[in-house]
Design an enzyme around this catalytic site. Structure first.
Site, PDB file in Angstrom:
ATOM      1  CB  CYS A  55      -8.676  -4.978  -0.206  1.00 60.44           C
ATOM      2  SG  CYS A  55      -9.649  -3.561  -1.347  1.00 60.44           S
ATOM      3  CE1 TYR A 109      -8.480  -0.242  -0.587  1.00 57.10           C
ATOM      4  CE2 TYR A 109      -6.358   0.260  -1.116  1.00 57.10           C
ATOM      5  CZ  TYR A 109      -7.370  -0.647  -0.927  1.00 57.10           C
ATOM      6  OH  TYR A 109      -6.861  -1.948  -0.688  1.00 57.10           O
ATOM      7  CG  ASP A 159     -10.891  -9.802   3.833  1.00 59.46           C
ATOM      8  OD1 ASP A 159     -10.144  -9.662   2.857  1.00 59.46           O
ATOM      9  OD2 ASP A 159     -11.134  -8.561   4.845  1.00 59.46           O
ATOM     10  CG  HIS A 169     -11.865  -4.121   2.627  1.00 58.59           C
ATOM     11  ND1 HIS A 169     -10.742  -4.317   2.328  1.00 58.59           N
ATOM     12  CD2 HIS A 169     -12.215  -5.240   3.630  1.00 58.59           C
ATOM     13  CE1 HIS A 169     -10.182  -5.815   2.852  1.00 58.59           C
ATOM     14  NE2 HIS A 169     -11.256  -6.090   3.463  1.00 58.59           N
ATOM     15  CD1 TRP A 190      -3.428  -0.489   0.831  1.00 51.68           C
ATOM     16  CD2 TRP A 190      -2.187  -2.140   1.501  1.00 51.68           C
ATOM     17  NE1 TRP A 190      -4.312  -1.610   0.921  1.00 51.68           N
ATOM     18  CE2 TRP A 190      -3.403  -2.672   1.356  1.00 51.68           C
ATOM     19  CE3 TRP A 190      -1.196  -3.144   1.959  1.00 51.68           C
ATOM     20  CZ2 TRP A 190      -3.814  -4.109   1.457  1.00 51.68           C
ATOM     21  CZ3 TRP A 190      -1.473  -4.651   1.806  1.00 51.68           C
ATOM     22  CH2 TRP A 190      -2.859  -4.993   1.824  1.00 51.68           C
TER      23      TRP A 190
END
Lengths: 742, 742
Positions: free
Chosen positions: B333, B575, B415, B392, B298
């Site tokens: 994600c 984000y 997830d 997400h 990220w």
């Protein structure tokens, strides 16, 4: 394929970089790093101004109340440590428990005026202190500014204020830095960081508001305060003991326990929750996945470390891990459980080690362990006996379970032994014992797995010629035969089987099994007519090297003659149930008159098994047979743990605080063979740190004598524990109890 | 210290060995190794004699029935693959689904005589085949030998027997080896191993007995069979789409999915349970802990891999992982969710990607996200906004939950994005959506964590001078604003928020929150009088590089004049909600007449934000303020995702199976600055494998054109998807739909 570009032309991409992959930052993910180390610190400023500097700079805040001295009242004999049950910790710091008041003395430059002066005692933990995360806590002496931590002025005389501070009963557990801050109209002025003012705040089983509250003085004394443990092993009908020094108060052990959580990168904000702490530790106590504390080894070869049977306490292991920052070699289940116990007691979570005799293992949470017989009823050695361990040790820790419906708080099973198939991860629990007893195994964590360890059925199958299997017998009573822990305050065991299971054959037991099946446990459903012939193997207590007799009794409960073709096999097994070598095989045909019994006696000579013995000297006898007249299958199984020779431990001297004493360990090799590569270890809580000595050879019949001087540092009852361990002879123990006078 | 020994003398221990620690064996722990690799094989013998050899050796079993040929009937257009919905898999093997019959043809040396001949089709998986573990399954054509897999003779003519085989609906999923065994009085004789007879057996959403049964044809078509996905992102009031090629049928993808489970050393015996498969995969899809598939990044710097925004499908990632055996760089994600989706669909578990707008993150399962204001109501930039992600993505997969009480089967959240504080491990789920909706978050796995992602409150605190905080406002509607997934069979989104939550403000919602609190969720309990002034930020649809107006409306619902001191800040954010740079800051004082409204308009010029933009071009506006007359705090927050320029994708040619076609991607740099290090990617399911091209420079205003020839291998509707990505401009997409005629 064609490419056109008015000005942009495709070119070769830049060469891929070589070498190790660079560490990826989280710049786009977290504005503030997540604090996951208690040893990381970030200082807070000495001056925090509310105002902009004037023409002559900042106003001098020292004109207001000034702090001269802070006394942490941290001597073991002062009230703080006495009241908080932390006097025993070998530590230079103040150690207290949450949810309970402790006091410090602050000396100002002048008497404190409650209506004018404003000050706070500030606590900071980790590198990103934030009020909203509970990692920065200012405690005020006044009512109107109370946060979850309470403060009050207990006494104010001359320039000295005695401040009482009560940490929130759910605050993070660990090492806090302490500041005293004076609030002035222009800003805040703080004491500088002073290492000696650091405070450890632990779980508190003595206060009702703490999730680990244990409302039983005797159990608290045992499960939090007792350093000397007894861990049971052997066989359910011939139980042996290991004495263990948990050492939770030894110098450096508390820091080692905090290091374990740091090493796991456990966020500081999770460290007040005993559920999360216990779960994380169950993963971190083993080295799998995460470079945790102990490397498991069941191979019999411990050349590159310490044999699991050689350890006598946790201190050496924990200090070794925190100083080397490398996993320690080697452990088996009781070592994991013992060190885990030290960790939990050290942080203040009530904990005990339990031993389950005949423990189903690695069987994926199902309630079946399969044993496969050939068409004649003879056992197939390649079958899956290894999924029943002779015994298995795990821990119980005591806490409320706000994450579950009411009724599931109390003792929780946790297990640090890496299991192959516990949800695919090397950790287990906390699983509510109440939930296990009632078959409510849908609740986290890993309740179904622990349920299977104590409730699995042993299913015997007959293998047909074409490879398919037919179930022929189920033994529902073998697994989870007995669960023991040390009785609080005593040197004896306490049978806690009823905390895990309803009585065999009771209505409640059947209901619980049905409940467990609702939650996906698989059982063998076939019902088999009870055979009218019983096999009985006697209990045996024998020592390594003995010749002995094994007498097998056949009982015919029918009114007719019965003939049984029996297969009797004896093998040397590891405590995990894995067979190492066979030393006995007989196939008697026994004729039994109606309503009577018949015995077959076998002589076992030591030569037949001595060469084959592996570490814990377990012999496993399995008898299977087929009744000729009815075709029924009959079985019997028994593990015999042979007794090892003992070490002699003798203590001499005054048995008085600070007076030198001597301990002497003696051992004579009773065998006709030499012992090589022998390690002898000894230690004693509060009196003797762990020591070890190596002997390359102890010839047959010869002896060793090892004496050490020591000086008791603490009064009260204690012990010296010693072990001797070498590849040819493992788990030889000895101990001596003494009481040190003050 | 003294040592005495009659013959044994302590000596120095042997030197510690250097070099890497040797691998520890499990000899004392497992008699039979646990099979945890589908690629490991152990052959079973060609001959298995029941009898001892006679004087002339073993009897020649070939005198009995002999097997000449086995036809797997595995062509995509043959019944097996058609009926089992596996025709689309690019594979040379038979692929079928469990719980449903498939057929093979066996040619013997003479006609099969049911009353005399005895044969079985045997299936073997992994390296330790055992009947009782379901890793060795003989299937007989006769009734009396039926195991959990059924067999029957469908047809027998001349020498050829058509055998129907129905795998158990809960059998292990993976690649089986197939043998045909003839049973004679003297022993068993088998076909030799023949790779071409290997069979893949998958989950079966079409049969009721399978745990993944999904009783909705349209949903099955979407969630198992559709390769072309749409993943939503952006802002809840201006939703953007990413088209994604899941590629679950592409050549090599099924093997890559099995490799992922092998790499995780997942026991074969767990692979029939969709709960365990989904849970294990949620851990393995990310590289944390276990060297899994995708490395998260990220940071904004993707120099050493592919930018997350650059991928257009899963195939390249999965094939890259299984061939290099190294984690693939990089993911965020939606990449985790998309590749996880491919994995689940490929194995036959119904799955979909969902997007939660304003998703609470990394907040330890609590229901509070804190925002801290100073005494004037101005936001503290160091606060914890980063725990609300703009959006997400995660996955839902469909299965029954026998481990939970009735009612919690169906869609389950899983997830694979590594979260910092989900139980300390980098995996999440399966968590029952029904359990989340009803606040029954005590059930495994990680339901409390997903509950917090959609239900957290945003709590605004005012920070006092002395460092303590006072809650001043709670926004209960911000987080979990909307949850979208692709509508089955359509190109549009479906709002599934009501599957996760009861309507805001309903009685049920309040009950659910109370339930969740019973299970340990912490909420802010303070109630605040509703302010009589509302702030409204408008929805905005703007393109990167636009100048635009931001109009902030103040609505006074009282009968008196209101003055508001407002702080308006605009920042560029990732984000994930992490702020990168501020570009706007205004502090208007607004006077609002009774029962009327007032607007403040701010001009935002592109120069102010263009230099600061980070990847997904999100602008975050936060307005906070204090009503002078009442002291109430008012707030408004909005994320604006700016629209990027598009890639032009044009397909030309016949659009007919096996006829060459051309695709052309065009892009013009619309900016006044150069684009450097540009990657363009394109792919199309069934027509065009993933391709990419690198351009070192696209100068301001210039264009690129890239054409590729391709030959459709499959008829039906499909698309070509293209992306352009460079450090200065990310997530530029384009696509073109086409239908290939047969």
């Amino acid at each position: 394929m064609s490419d056109q570009a008015t000005t942009a032309t495709p070119t070769s991409p830049p060469p891929a970089p070589s070498g190790p992959r660079p560490k990826v930052s989280n710049r786009g993910r977290n504005a503030v790093p997540i604090s996951s180390s208690n040893s990381d610190t970030a200082d807070i400023p000495e001056y925090d101004y509310f105002v902009a500097p004037g023409p002559r700079g900042y106003p001098p805040l020292t004109e207001y109340l000034d702090i001269w001295e802070v006394d942490m009242l941290k001597r073991p004999d002062e009230t703080n440590k006495m009241e908080h049950h932390t006097s025993l910790y070998g530590s230079d710091f103040l150690i207290v428990r949450r949810g309970q008041e402790f006091q410090i003395k602050i000396t100002f430059n002048r008497p404190y005026k409650p209506n004018e002066d404003k000050f706070a005692v500030e606590f900071v933990i980790g590198s990103s202190p934030e009020y909203s995360k509970g990692t920065y806590i200012p405690v005020f002496p006044t009512k109107e500014r109370q946060s979850s931590w309470a403060g009050r002025v207990v006494d104010s005389s001359n320039n000295v204020v005695t401040m009482g501070i009560t940490p929130a009963p759910d605050c993070h557990v660990g090492k806090y830095r302490l500041y005293v801050a004076v609030v002035t109209p222009y800003g805040i002025r703080r004491t500088r960081r002073e290492k000696s003012r650091d405070v450890y705040i632990l779980f508190n089983p003595w206060v009702a508001a703490d999730a680990v509250f244990l409302d039983d003085e005797e159990e608290r004394d045992e499960c939090v305060m007792n350093e000397m443990g007894i861990i049971y092993h052997g066989a359910y009908d011939d139980v042996s003991e290991r004495t263990w020094n948990y050492g939770q108060f030894d110098y450096g052990v508390l820091d080692a326990c905090l290091y374990i959580m740091d090493r796991a990168e456990m966020p500081i904000t999770n460290r007040g929750d005993p559920i999360k702490v216990a779960r994380k530790a169950s993963a971190m106590l083993n080295s799998r996945d995460d470079e945790g504390v102990l490397v498991g080894n069941w191979s019999g070869d411990y050349t590159y470390g310490v044999a699991p049977t050689s350890w006598t306490g946790s201190t050496e292991i924990l200090l070794n891990y925190s100083s080397s920052k490398m996993p320690v070699c080697f452990a088996q289940c009781w070592v994991y459980a013992a060190v885990f116990n030290s960790f939990l007691r050290c942080l203040g979570i009530p904990a005990r080690v339990v031993t389950n005799f005949y423990s189903a293992h690695d069987n994926n949470g199902n309630l079946k362990t399969d044993i496969i017989l050939d068409e004649n009823g003879r056992i197939d050695k390649k079958s899956t006996l290894d999924s029943i361990w002779n015994y298995h040790c795990w821990n119980e820790c005591h806490m409320s379970r706000p994450d579950l419906p009411p009724g599931f708080g109390g003792w929780q099973a946790v297990d640090a032994t890496p299991q192959e198939t516990s949800d695919g991860m090397y950790r287990c629990g906390p699983a509510s014992i109440q939930a296990i007893k009632h078959g409510q195994i849908c609740f986290p964590f890993d309740a179904a797995f622990v349920f299977a360890e104590v409730n699995s059925d042993v299913v015997f199958y007959s293998r047909r010629r074409d490879g398919t299997l037919e179930p022929v017998k189920v033994n529902r009573a073998h697994v989870g035969r007995m669960i023991l822990t040390k009785a609080p305050g005593l040197e004896t065991s306490r049978d806690i089987t009823e905390q895990y299971k309803f009585p065999e054959g009771s209505t409640e037991e059947r209901t619980v099994m049905e409940k467990a099946e609702e939650y996906g446990c698989q059982r063998e459903k076939s019902e088999f007519p009870e055979a009218d012939v019983d096999l009985v193997l006697p209990s045996l207590e024998i020592s390594v090297g003995d010749d002995f007799e094994l007498s097998l009794e056949f009982i015919n409960r029918s009114d007719q003659i019965r003939n049984v073709d029996a297969y009797i096999s004896g093998s040397v097994v590891y405590y995990t149930g894995v067979s190492s070598a066979d030393f006995l095989f007989k196939t008697p045909r026994v004729k039994i008159e109606p309503n009577s019994s018949e015995s077959t006696v076998m002589q076992v000579r030591s030569e037949s098994y001595m060469k084959q013995l592996v570490e814990q000297a377990n012999l496993h006898f399995i008898v299977t047979g087929k009744v000729k007249e009815t075709g029924q299958i009959v079985t019997a199984m028994k593990v015999v743990t042979m007794h090892n020779p003992k070490l002699s431990v003798k203590v001499s001297g005054m048995a008085k605080l600070s007076e030198e004493m001597t301990v002497t360990v003696e051992f004579t090799n009773p065998f006709s063979f030499n012992l090589e590569d022998v390690y002898v270890r000894m230690e004693g809580p509060g009196i003797l740190p762990p020591k070890n000595k190596y002997y390359s050879l102890i010839t047959a019949g010869s002896s060793l004598t090892w004496s050490e001087y020591f000086t008791p540092r603490r009064a009260g009852p204690t012990r010296v524990i010693a072990s001797l361990d070498c590849p040819a002879l493992r788990q030889v123990y000895g101990q001596e109890s003494i009481t040190i006078k003050p």
